[in-house]
Motif scaffolding. Structure first.
Motif, PDB file in Angstrom:
ATOM      1  N   ILE A 181       0.814  -1.214   0.000  1.00  0.00           N
ATOM      2  CA  ILE A 181       0.000   0.000   0.000  1.00  0.00           C
ATOM      3  C   ILE A 181       0.848   1.265   0.000  1.00  0.00           C
ATOM      4  O   ILE A 181       0.320   2.348  -0.155  1.00  0.00           O
ATOM      5  CB  ILE A 181      -0.980   0.031   1.194  1.00  0.00           C
ATOM      6  N   LEU A 182       2.133   1.117   0.167  1.00  0.00           N
ATOM      7  CA  LEU A 182       2.976   2.304   0.202  1.00  0.00           C
ATOM      8  C   LEU A 182       3.358   2.733  -1.200  1.00  0.00           C
ATOM      9  O   LEU A 182       3.750   1.925  -2.031  1.00  0.00           O
ATOM     10  CB  LEU A 182       4.247   2.038   1.013  1.00  0.00           C
ATOM     11  N   ASP A 183       3.263   4.012  -1.428  1.00  0.00           N
ATOM     12  CA  ASP A 183       3.659   4.598  -2.701  1.00  0.00           C
ATOM     13  C   ASP A 183       5.176   4.754  -2.709  1.00  0.00           C
ATOM     14  O   ASP A 183       5.736   5.377  -1.800  1.00  0.00           O
ATOM     15  CB  ASP A 183       2.972   5.961  -2.839  1.00  0.00           C
TER      16      ASP A 183
ATOM     17  N   ARG B   9      14.552  10.183   2.093  1.00  0.00           N
ATOM     18  CA  ARG B   9      15.413  11.349   1.816  1.00  0.00           C
ATOM     19  C   ARG B   9      15.475  12.254   3.051  1.00  0.00           C
ATOM     20  O   ARG B   9      16.553  12.685   3.461  1.00  0.00           O
ATOM     21  CB  ARG B   9      14.873  12.123   0.616  1.00  0.00           C
ATOM     22  N   ALA B  10      14.324  12.517   3.642  1.00  0.00           N
ATOM     23  CA  ALA B  10      14.287  13.350   4.841  1.00  0.00           C
ATOM     24  C   ALA B  10      15.082  12.703   5.977  1.00  0.00           C
ATOM     25  O   ALA B  10      15.835  13.385   6.679  1.00  0.00           O
ATOM     26  CB  ALA B  10      12.842  13.592   5.273  1.00  0.00           C
ATOM     27  N   MET B  11      14.934  11.388   6.137  1.00  0.00           N
ATOM     28  CA  MET B  11      15.674  10.682   7.188  1.00  0.00           C
ATOM     29  C   MET B  11      17.181  10.813   6.972  1.00  0.00           C
ATOM     30  O   MET B  11      17.927  11.053   7.907  1.00  0.00           O
ATOM     31  CB  MET B  11      15.290   9.203   7.224  1.00  0.00           C
ATOM     32  N   ALA B  12      17.603  10.614   5.728  1.00  0.00           N
ATOM     33  CA  ALA B  12      19.039  10.673   5.437  1.00  0.00           C
ATOM     34  C   ALA B  12      19.596  12.081   5.666  1.00  0.00           C
ATOM     35  O   ALA B  12      20.710  12.237   6.156  1.00  0.00           O
ATOM     36  CB  ALA B  12      19.308  10.219   4.005  1.00  0.00           C
ATOM     37  N   LEU B  13      18.821  13.084   5.317  1.00  0.00           N
ATOM     38  CA  LEU B  13      19.297  14.456   5.477  1.00  0.00           C
ATOM     39  C   LEU B  13      19.245  14.941   6.924  1.00  0.00           C
ATOM     40  O   LEU B  13      20.135  15.653   7.377  1.00  0.00           O
ATOM     41  CB  LEU B  13      18.485  15.400   4.594  1.00  0.00           C
TER      42      LEU B  13
ATOM     43  N   ALA C  20      17.037   5.102  -7.807  1.00  0.00           N
ATOM     44  CA  ALA C  20      18.231   5.920  -7.602  1.00  0.00           C
ATOM     45  C   ALA C  20      18.191   6.581  -6.224  1.00  0.00           C
ATOM     46  O   ALA C  20      19.218   6.662  -5.533  1.00  0.00           O
ATOM     47  CB  ALA C  20      18.342   6.984  -8.696  1.00  0.00           C
ATOM     48  N   ASN C  21      17.021   7.044  -5.815  1.00  0.00           N
ATOM     49  CA  ASN C  21      16.882   7.657  -4.489  1.00  0.00           C
ATOM     50  C   ASN C  21      17.145   6.650  -3.377  1.00  0.00           C
ATOM     51  O   ASN C  21      17.741   6.988  -2.355  1.00  0.00           O
ATOM     52  CB  ASN C  21      15.499   8.280  -4.324  1.00  0.00           C
ATOM     53  N   TYR C  22      16.704   5.406  -3.550  1.00  0.00           N
ATOM     54  CA  TYR C  22      16.948   4.386  -2.530  1.00  0.00           C
ATOM     55  C   TYR C  22      18.442   4.106  -2.410  1.00  0.00           C
ATOM     56  O   TYR C  22      18.960   3.936  -1.309  1.00  0.00           O
ATOM     57  CB  TYR C  22      16.193   3.094  -2.843  1.00  0.00           C
TER      58      TYR C  22
ATOM     59  N   SER D  10      10.557   9.977  -0.479  1.00  0.00           N
ATOM     60  CA  SER D  10      10.577  11.277   0.211  1.00  0.00           C
ATOM     61  C   SER D  10      10.903  11.135   1.688  1.00  0.00           C
ATOM     62  O   SER D  10      11.686  11.916   2.240  1.00  0.00           O
ATOM     63  CB  SER D  10       9.224  11.980   0.053  1.00  0.00           C
ATOM     64  N   VAL D  11      10.301  10.140   2.332  1.00  0.00           N
ATOM     65  CA  VAL D  11      10.549   9.932   3.759  1.00  0.00           C
ATOM     66  C   VAL D  11      12.009   9.541   3.988  1.00  0.00           C
ATOM     67  O   VAL D  11      12.667  10.063   4.889  1.00  0.00           O
ATOM     68  CB  VAL D  11       9.589   8.855   4.326  1.00  0.00           C
TER      69      VAL D  11
END
Length: 178
Positions: free
Chosen positions: A27-29, A38-42, A77-79, A35-36
């Motif tokens: 169910i996760l997009d 990316r925020a965690m990494a930053l 690529a984001n992962y 996005s989540v």
């Protein structure tokens, strides 16, 4: 609080998709997950307690074929970028991501920028990971290098210099040099 809720949703979605719970689609997009992460990494990459909460769920997501089949090249690529930023390398995760990227529908839909990001990030991860392999790796480190070779074969034709910024061109050149 939101972190725990999202982690529970990620865990539940993966369990459901893997058949541990009621059989249903993930169910996760993938864009939301991207996005989540990316925020965690930053924001939290230097906070191991918070990153640790995400590791189990992200591993299950990144090794879940149903979830990966929904992912576009930019999300993959984001992962890879997320993995490189938190410096937690898992051979199974890297191999699954690489195998998904080399699938024809993914590799052929990569634009030059995404191909450059994938190649640059993946080779950077392997370079960092190589330091951990010395005397500690039970798996064959050459498997990932073979997958990277296939990634280069699939994605190199996508690297049109006219479509890349100087930084992206530099990243691609460094990837080839590694």
């Amino acid at each position: 609080e939101h972190l725990n809720e999202l982690t529970v949703r990620m865990d539940q979605s993966v369990r459901d998709a893997d058949g541990y719970g009621a059989r249903q689609k993930v169910i996760l997009d993938p864009r939301a997950v991207s996005s989540v992460l990316r925020a965690m990494a930053l924001l939290q990459r230097r906070n191991p307690a918070i990153i640790k909460q995400y590791l189990g769920a992200t591993k299950r997501l990144f090794t879940n074929q149903d979830f990966l089949m929904q992912c576009r090249p930019a999300e993959l690529a984001n992962y890879l970028w997320f993995i490189s930023m938190i410096h937690v390398y898992d051979d199974e995760v890297l191999a699954k991501l690489a195998r998904r990227i080399i699938m024809t529908e993914v590799s052929e839909s990569c634009n030059a920028k995404t191909a450059s990001r994938i190649l640059g990030t993946f080779t950077s991860i392997l370079d960092s990971r190589r330091k951990q392999w010395v005397g500690t790796c039970e798996e064959d480190p050459h498997q990932l290098h073979e997958l990277v070779s296939v990634l280069f074969d699939q994605l190199a034709p996508r690297l049109s210099p006219s479509e890349l910024s100087p930084a992206e061109t530099s990243s691609a050149i460094c990837a080839f040099a590694r």
